[in-house]
Design a protein around this motif. Structure first.
Motif, PDB file in Angstrom:
ATOM      1  N   LYS A   1       0.826  -1.207   0.000  1.00 53.41           N
ATOM      2  CA  LYS A   1       0.000   0.000   0.000  1.00 53.41           C
ATOM      3  C   LYS A   1       0.860   1.256   0.000  1.00 53.41           C
ATOM      4  O   LYS A   1       0.522   2.251  -0.615  1.00 53.41           O
ATOM      5  CB  LYS A   1      -0.950   0.009   1.192  1.00 53.41           C
ATOM      6  CG  LYS A   1      -2.073  -0.977   1.086  1.00 53.41           C
ATOM      7  CD  LYS A   1      -2.999  -0.856   2.270  1.00 53.41           C
ATOM      8  CE  LYS A   1      -4.118  -1.867   2.166  1.00 53.41           C
ATOM      9  NZ  LYS A   1      -5.031  -1.789   3.288  1.00 53.41           N
ATOM     10  N   LEU A   2       1.974   1.199   0.688  1.00 51.99           N
ATOM     11  CA  LEU A   2       2.887   2.336   0.739  1.00 51.99           C
ATOM     12  C   LEU A   2       3.489   2.611  -0.641  1.00 51.99           C
ATOM     13  O   LEU A   2       3.590   3.760  -1.063  1.00 51.99           O
ATOM     14  CB  LEU A   2       3.988   2.083   1.769  1.00 51.99           C
ATOM     15  CG  LEU A   2       5.000   3.216   1.940  1.00 51.99           C
ATOM     16  CD1 LEU A   2       4.310   4.499   2.399  1.00 51.99           C
ATOM     17  CD2 LEU A   2       6.094   2.813   2.895  1.00 51.99           C
ATOM     18  N   LYS A   3       3.867   1.558  -1.366  1.00 57.01           N
ATOM     19  CA  LYS A   3       4.414   1.719  -2.714  1.00 57.01           C
ATOM     20  C   LYS A   3       3.379   2.335  -3.650  1.00 57.01           C
ATOM     21  O   LYS A   3       3.690   3.213  -4.455  1.00 57.01           O
ATOM     22  CB  LYS A   3       4.893   0.375  -3.266  1.00 57.01           C
ATOM     23  CG  LYS A   3       6.161  -0.108  -2.655  1.00 57.01           C
ATOM     24  CD  LYS A   3       6.589  -1.405  -3.299  1.00 57.01           C
ATOM     25  CE  LYS A   3       7.865  -1.918  -2.671  1.00 57.01           C
ATOM     26  NZ  LYS A   3       8.306  -3.163  -3.252  1.00 57.01           N
ATOM     27  N   ILE A   4       2.140   1.878  -3.550  1.00 64.74           N
ATOM     28  CA  ILE A   4       1.063   2.419  -4.392  1.00 64.74           C
ATOM     29  C   ILE A   4       0.829   3.888  -4.045  1.00 64.74           C
ATOM     30  O   ILE A   4       0.712   4.734  -4.932  1.00 64.74           O
ATOM     31  CB  ILE A   4      -0.228   1.587  -4.234  1.00 64.74           C
ATOM     32  CG1 ILE A   4      -0.018   0.192  -4.834  1.00 64.74           C
ATOM     33  CG2 ILE A   4      -1.411   2.286  -4.902  1.00 64.74           C
ATOM     34  CD1 ILE A   4      -1.148  -0.775  -4.599  1.00 64.74           C
ATOM     35  N   ALA A   5       0.799   4.197  -2.770  1.00 66.91           N
ATOM     36  CA  ALA A   5       0.612   5.589  -2.342  1.00 66.91           C
ATOM     37  C   ALA A   5       1.766   6.461  -2.819  1.00 66.91           C
ATOM     38  O   ALA A   5       1.560   7.598  -3.251  1.00 66.91           O
ATOM     39  CB  ALA A   5       0.483   5.660  -0.832  1.00 66.91           C
ATOM     40  N   LEU A   6       2.991   5.941  -2.766  1.00 67.62           N
ATOM     41  CA  LEU A   6       4.150   6.700  -3.228  1.00 67.62           C
ATOM     42  C   LEU A   6       4.123   6.934  -4.739  1.00 67.62           C
ATOM     43  O   LEU A   6       4.747   7.866  -5.235  1.00 67.62           O
ATOM     44  CB  LEU A   6       5.448   6.005  -2.808  1.00 67.62           C
ATOM     45  CG  LEU A   6       5.762   6.050  -1.316  1.00 67.62           C
ATOM     46  CD1 LEU A   6       7.007   5.212  -1.006  1.00 67.62           C
ATOM     47  CD2 LEU A   6       5.938   7.478  -0.837  1.00 67.62           C
ATOM     48  N   LEU A   7       3.419   6.114  -5.471  1.00 73.25           N
ATOM     49  CA  LEU A   7       3.259   6.304  -6.917  1.00 73.25           C
ATOM     50  C   LEU A   7       2.072   7.214  -7.239  1.00 73.25           C
ATOM     51  O   LEU A   7       2.151   8.072  -8.118  1.00 73.25           O
ATOM     52  CB  LEU A   7       3.079   4.953  -7.624  1.00 73.25           C
ATOM     53  CG  LEU A   7       4.304   4.068  -7.722  1.00 73.25           C
ATOM     54  CD1 LEU A   7       3.936   2.716  -8.302  1.00 73.25           C
ATOM     55  CD2 LEU A   7       5.373   4.730  -8.574  1.00 73.25           C
ATOM     56  N   ILE A   8       0.988   7.015  -6.541  1.00 74.68           N
ATOM     57  CA  ILE A   8      -0.246   7.749  -6.836  1.00 74.68           C
ATOM     58  C   ILE A   8      -0.140   9.220  -6.436  1.00 74.68           C
ATOM     59  O   ILE A   8      -0.562  10.096  -7.189  1.00 74.68           O
ATOM     60  CB  ILE A   8      -1.453   7.070  -6.160  1.00 74.68           C
ATOM     61  CG1 ILE A   8      -1.733   5.746  -6.874  1.00 74.68           C
ATOM     62  CG2 ILE A   8      -2.685   7.969  -6.213  1.00 74.68           C
ATOM     63  CD1 ILE A   8      -2.860   4.950  -6.295  1.00 74.68           C
ATOM     64  N   ILE A   9       0.411   9.513  -5.288  1.00 72.18           N
ATOM     65  CA  ILE A   9       0.488  10.907  -4.814  1.00 72.18           C
ATOM     66  C   ILE A   9       1.277  11.788  -5.787  1.00 72.18           C
ATOM     67  O   ILE A   9       0.791  12.842  -6.193  1.00 72.18           O
ATOM     68  CB  ILE A   9       1.032  10.969  -3.364  1.00 72.18           C
ATOM     69  CG1 ILE A   9      -0.013  10.385  -2.418  1.00 72.18           C
ATOM     70  CG2 ILE A   9       1.390  12.402  -2.986  1.00 72.18           C
ATOM     71  CD1 ILE A   9       0.447  10.228  -0.989  1.00 72.18           C
ATOM     72  N   PRO A  10       2.481  11.380  -6.221  1.00 70.16           N
ATOM     73  CA  PRO A  10       3.179  12.232  -7.203  1.00 70.16           C
ATOM     74  C   PRO A  10       2.439  12.318  -8.540  1.00 70.16           C
ATOM     75  O   PRO A  10       2.428  13.375  -9.185  1.00 70.16           O
ATOM     76  CB  PRO A  10       4.539  11.553  -7.381  1.00 70.16           C
ATOM     77  CG  PRO A  10       4.726  10.711  -6.187  1.00 70.16           C
ATOM     78  CD  PRO A  10       3.351  10.313  -5.737  1.00 70.16           C
ATOM     79  N   LEU A  11       1.813  11.226  -8.950  1.00 74.15           N
ATOM     80  CA  LEU A  11       1.067  11.231 -10.206  1.00 74.15           C
ATOM     81  C   LEU A  11      -0.118  12.205 -10.129  1.00 74.15           C
ATOM     82  O   LEU A  11      -0.334  13.011 -11.044  1.00 74.15           O
ATOM     83  CB  LEU A  11       0.579   9.818 -10.550  1.00 74.15           C
ATOM     84  CG  LEU A  11      -0.166   9.677 -11.869  1.00 74.15           C
ATOM     85  CD1 LEU A  11       0.734  10.066 -13.039  1.00 74.15           C
ATOM     86  CD2 LEU A  11      -0.691   8.273 -12.043  1.00 74.15           C
ATOM     87  N   LEU A  12      -0.855  12.167  -9.027  1.00 74.04           N
ATOM     88  CA  LEU A  12      -1.974  13.089  -8.841  1.00 74.04           C
ATOM     89  C   LEU A  12      -1.487  14.535  -8.741  1.00 74.04           C
ATOM     90  O   LEU A  12      -2.124  15.451  -9.262  1.00 74.04           O
ATOM     91  CB  LEU A  12      -2.798  12.709  -7.618  1.00 74.04           C
ATOM     92  CG  LEU A  12      -3.627  11.430  -7.727  1.00 74.04           C
ATOM     93  CD1 LEU A  12      -4.303  11.118  -6.402  1.00 74.04           C
ATOM     94  CD2 LEU A  12      -4.630  11.512  -8.862  1.00 74.04           C
TER      95      LEU A  12
END
Length: 169
Positions: A2-13
């Motif tokens: 979940k942390l990896k996904i959050a680290l990808l999604i936040i910069p993308l957003l």
């Protein structure tokens, strides 16, 4: 995971939000004079020239004002008209040049700077038009005649372009 996904999604957003909402597009905005609400806009490049053409209310002949726009000001470059009458200059000032060509009076080499230009859109005769890159746009198609408007250089975001009225489209 979940942390990896959050680290990808936040910069993308963040990148998507930046691309949508960062003001980058140079325009001439037409707003209500006393509000910041954009009624319509004309995209243009820095230092491109455009013209305002209208029919003078007293002598009923066309007047053409040529402007350029930078990021934070509009510069009057030239004025042409056919009749000396109320409200029309009779000579040039400073380094400006006054001349007559084919029955039309011109004041060229103008360099008058304004942060904005206020204008009341003509209701009867003025028929205010913007001429840009060999296209003529009648302002009364986008703004109700009689409206007091302010023209100013601005930068807008992609989002603002999507919800605004581009007069060149």
């Amino acid at each position: 995971m979940k942390l990896k996904i959050a680290l990808l999604i936040i910069p993308l957003l963040s990148l998507i939000a930046f691309l949508l909402f960062f003001p980058y597009k140079q325009i001439i905005a037409f707003t209500f004079e006393d509000k910041d609400q954009v009624l319509c806009f004309l995209p243009l490049k820095n230092e491109d020239t455009f013209q305002i053409k209208y029919t003078h209310s007293i002598h009923l002949s066309d007047v053409i004002e040529t402007y350029s726009a930078s990021e934070n000001e509009i510069t009057l470059k030239e004025l042409s008209y056919k009749d000396f009458a109320v409200g029309m200059p009779s000579n040039a000032e400073g380094d400006e040049v006054f001349e007559v060509r084919n029955g039309t009076y011109y004041i060229t080499n103008m360099n008058r700077h304004f942060p904005y230009i206020d204008l009341r859109l003509g209701q009867v005769r003025a028929d205010h038009r913007i001429i840009y890159k060999d296209h003529t746009y009648t302002l009364s198609k986008f703004i109700e005649p009689g409206t007091w408007i302010r023209m100013s250089p601005q930068k807008i975001s992609y989002w603002e372009q999507l919800k605004g009225v581009n007069i060149s489209e």
